[in-house]
Structure formats: C-alpha cells, structure tokens
Design a protein around this motif. Sequence first.
Motif, mmCIF file in Angstrom:
data_model
loop_
_atom_site.group_PDB
_atom_site.id
_atom_site.type_symbol
_atom_site.label_atom_id
_atom_site.label_comp_id
_atom_site.label_asym_id
_atom_site.label_seq_id
_atom_site.Cartn_x
_atom_site.Cartn_y
_atom_site.Cartn_z
ATOM 1 N N GLN A 121 104.158 136.937 66.032
ATOM 2 C CA GLN A 121 103.555 138.211 65.653
ATOM 3 C C GLN A 121 104.648 139.100 65.063
ATOM 4 O O GLN A 121 105.832 138.774 65.138
ATOM 5 C CB GLN A 121 102.928 138.902 66.873
ATOM 6 N N ILE A 122 104.246 140.207 64.464
ATOM 7 C CA ILE A 122 105.184 141.236 64.031
ATOM 8 C C ILE A 122 104.912 142.475 64.877
ATOM 9 O O ILE A 122 103.755 142.839 65.118
ATOM 10 C CB ILE A 122 105.028 141.556 62.536
ATOM 11 N N ILE A 123 105.982 143.105 65.346
ATOM 12 C CA ILE A 123 105.864 144.367 66.066
ATOM 13 C C ILE A 123 106.301 145.490 65.133
ATOM 14 O O ILE A 123 107.368 145.418 64.525
ATOM 15 C CB ILE A 123 106.734 144.377 67.336
ATOM 16 N N ARG A 124 105.464 146.508 65.025
ATOM 17 C CA ARG A 124 105.760 147.669 64.183
ATOM 18 C C ARG A 124 105.966 148.891 65.075
ATOM 19 O O ARG A 124 105.208 149.114 66.026
ATOM 20 C CB ARG A 124 104.614 147.929 63.198
ATOM 21 N N LEU A 125 106.988 149.667 64.769
ATOM 22 C CA LEU A 125 107.247 150.924 65.471
ATOM 23 C C LEU A 125 107.278 152.064 64.470
ATOM 24 O O LEU A 125 108.094 152.067 63.541
ATOM 25 C CB LEU A 125 108.581 150.868 66.223
ATOM 26 N N ASP A 126 106.364 153.018 64.642
ATOM 27 C CA ASP A 126 106.388 154.279 63.904
ATOM 28 C C ASP A 126 106.935 155.336 64.850
ATOM 29 O O ASP A 126 106.351 155.573 65.917
ATOM 30 C CB ASP A 126 104.981 154.649 63.426
ATOM 31 N N PHE A 127 108.040 155.958 64.483
ATOM 32 C CA PHE A 127 108.721 156.856 65.401
ATOM 33 C C PHE A 127 108.941 158.233 64.768
ATOM 34 O O PHE A 127 109.074 158.372 63.546
ATOM 35 C CB PHE A 127 110.066 156.259 65.849
ATOM 36 N N ASN A 128 108.994 159.244 65.634
ATOM 37 C CA ASN A 128 109.251 160.614 65.173
ATOM 38 C C ASN A 128 110.444 161.233 65.878
ATOM 39 O O ASN A 128 110.698 162.426 65.720
ATOM 40 C CB ASN A 128 108.011 161.487 65.354
ATOM 41 N N LEU A 129 111.161 160.406 66.657
ATOM 42 C CA LEU A 129 112.352 160.898 67.328
ATOM 43 C C LEU A 129 113.433 159.832 67.298
ATOM 44 O O LEU A 129 113.221 158.697 67.752
ATOM 45 C CB LEU A 129 112.050 161.284 68.785
ATOM 46 N N VAL A 130 114.570 160.191 66.747
ATOM 47 C CA VAL A 130 115.782 159.369 66.782
ATOM 48 C C VAL A 130 116.794 160.123 67.626
ATOM 49 O O VAL A 130 117.096 161.286 67.335
ATOM 50 C CB VAL A 130 116.351 159.137 65.364
ATOM 51 N N GLN A 131 117.296 159.482 68.659
ATOM 52 C CA GLN A 131 118.314 160.126 69.486
ATOM 53 C C GLN A 131 119.567 159.271 69.516
ATOM 54 O O GLN A 131 119.494 158.071 69.767
ATOM 55 C CB GLN A 131 117.811 160.355 70.909
ATOM 56 N N THR A 132 120.695 159.884 69.247
ATOM 57 C CA THR A 132 121.981 159.193 69.332
ATOM 58 C C THR A 132 122.809 159.807 70.452
ATOM 59 O O THR A 132 122.654 160.980 70.791
ATOM 60 C CB THR A 132 122.764 159.290 68.006
ATOM 61 N N SER A 133 123.657 158.985 71.036
ATOM 62 C CA SER A 133 124.579 159.453 72.072
ATOM 63 C C SER A 133 125.890 158.698 71.925
ATOM 64 O O SER A 133 126.010 157.753 71.132
ATOM 65 C CB SER A 133 123.983 159.292 73.468
ATOM 66 N N CYS A 134 126.878 159.075 72.720
ATOM 67 C CA CYS A 134 128.260 158.669 72.457
ATOM 68 C C CYS A 134 128.507 157.173 72.551
ATOM 69 O O CYS A 134 129.245 156.602 71.758
ATOM 70 C CB CYS A 134 129.199 159.402 73.405
ATOM 71 N N GLY A 135 127.942 156.500 73.539
ATOM 72 C CA GLY A 135 128.198 155.071 73.700
ATOM 73 C C GLY A 135 129.567 154.727 74.235
ATOM 74 O O GLY A 135 130.008 153.577 74.139
ATOM 75 N N TYR A 136 130.251 155.689 74.834
ATOM 76 C CA TYR A 136 131.600 155.445 75.332
ATOM 77 C C TYR A 136 131.630 154.406 76.456
ATOM 78 O O TYR A 136 132.643 153.743 76.674
ATOM 79 C CB TYR A 136 132.224 156.745 75.854
ATOM 80 N N GLY A 137 130.523 154.272 77.174
ATOM 81 C CA GLY A 137 130.500 153.348 78.300
ATOM 82 C C GLY A 137 130.141 151.920 77.935
ATOM 83 O O GLY A 137 130.111 151.053 78.814
ATOM 84 N N VAL A 138 129.857 151.650 76.647
ATOM 85 C CA VAL A 138 129.493 150.295 76.221
ATOM 86 C C VAL A 138 130.762 149.508 75.910
ATOM 87 O O VAL A 138 131.571 149.935 75.077
ATOM 88 C CB VAL A 138 128.589 150.340 74.969
ATOM 89 N N PRO A 139 130.974 148.353 76.555
ATOM 90 C CA PRO A 139 132.198 147.577 76.308
ATOM 91 C C PRO A 139 132.276 147.064 74.869
ATOM 92 O O PRO A 139 131.262 146.965 74.165
ATOM 93 C CB PRO A 139 132.080 146.408 77.297
ATOM 94 N N LEU A 140 133.464 146.713 74.452
ATOM 95 C CA LEU A 140 133.688 146.107 73.135
ATOM 96 C C LEU A 140 133.531 144.595 73.225
ATOM 97 O O LEU A 140 134.046 143.958 74.140
ATOM 98 C CB LEU A 140 135.088 146.451 72.622
ATOM 99 N N PHE A 141 132.832 144.030 72.250
ATOM 100 C CA PHE A 141 132.653 142.588 72.174
ATOM 101 C C PHE A 141 132.885 142.137 70.739
ATOM 102 O O PHE A 141 132.700 142.906 69.792
ATOM 103 C CB PHE A 141 131.231 142.184 72.594
ATOM 104 N N ASP A 142 133.208 140.862 70.569
ATOM 105 C CA ASP A 142 133.309 140.258 69.246
ATOM 106 C C ASP A 142 132.070 139.414 68.988
ATOM 107 O O ASP A 142 131.691 138.577 69.817
ATOM 108 C CB ASP A 142 134.557 139.375 69.139
#
Length: 203
Positions: A121-142
Amino acid sequence: MAKQFSGLEPHHHRFIAAQHMFFTASAAPTGHVNVSPRSTDMFRVLGDNTVIYLDRTGSGNETAAHLNIGSRLTIMFCAVAGPPLIMRLYGDGRVIHRQSIEFAALLTDQFNGQAPLGARQIIRLDFNLVQTSCGYGVPLFDYLDERPQMDDWAEAKGVDGIENYWRDKNQTSLDGFPTGILDQSADGDAARVSTAGASESEE
C-alpha cells in the motif's frame, strides 16, 4: 529549542533528502501505540504539506489499521550524521490501497512505475505542522547500506506467497483492528497486474 512551521521550507526539503531512515507513529483511540522505523528509499515529498511512502510487507500492519479508524499520524526524522536535528511532521494520514487508481498513478509518477515485490500500500500524510528540535541527544552513526533481507524474503515468497502472508499476518492489528489490506475495488485487477509485473521484472 523547538521551532514550528506551517509547512516544509527549502532547508527542510534538503534535510529530508539527506536522511536514510524515518519513523512513523500512530495509534487508535484504544490499544497499543505503534512506532516503526523505515528506509527513505520508498519515501517521496509531494509538496510543502504532503508526503507519501510506499509501504512494504512487514510482520505487522499497525499503521494501516490505525488509519482505518482515525487519521492521526506523525513522521519523524532524526539526523544521525552531520548537524544535529530532529524533525516531526504532524497531520492526517490515509492508506492508498494497491488496487486503486490513485496507487497506480502515484506508482507511475513517483516510483517510475516500479514497485518492489511485497509492496502492499501507499501511506499518505497531509500535515499542517512541522516541528524541529535540536537533536543533541541522538548519537552519531555511519550509514553503510540497505539491508538485503527484505528483498531476499520477498523473492523467496513470490507473489502468491506474499498474498498468503498478508492473509495470515497482516489483516488485523495487535488489538484486532482490521487493516483492510485485502479490500478490493473496481479497478483492482488492473492495478494488481501492474504492481505484480513490476515486481517480477526486478527479480
């Protein structure tokens, strides 16, 4: 600090294009909350407020079941390389069934008419809010590569085996909600032939 936007801005488009993974979160009014990781190889941005992804067969089908009951869906990206950032897209999701004219049109327009074996199937998302945050707690990966096991599994099953798997494993959620994966529509035969043929040509 979190920032909010009414739609994707140019730098958001660039951020999404650089990612290899995203997560979906959905829930019915009762029961379990589902969170799933997915590869961005099947993800497409249709505009500043609309995205889709081609959903491949998995052991469960929770997102589809939840969207059959309500429309709440969140997609999240988080940078594991480069500058830190988390991005969430909040909005209304819906399932586009593989038997539908809309599925066939999107397959042609966004995926060069090709669906991997096991696309359900295909999933479609219609959105009216984009939120960004720092992401400092996400580890680095290759990033190394995509895993081959999904393609290997689908090829071993074949078209009929995958449909039997849908029948046995993908018709209801953990909480017993129907996913609608075997629902038929008037134009189902044409779309199914197109999808199956594209898959078989890749084997």
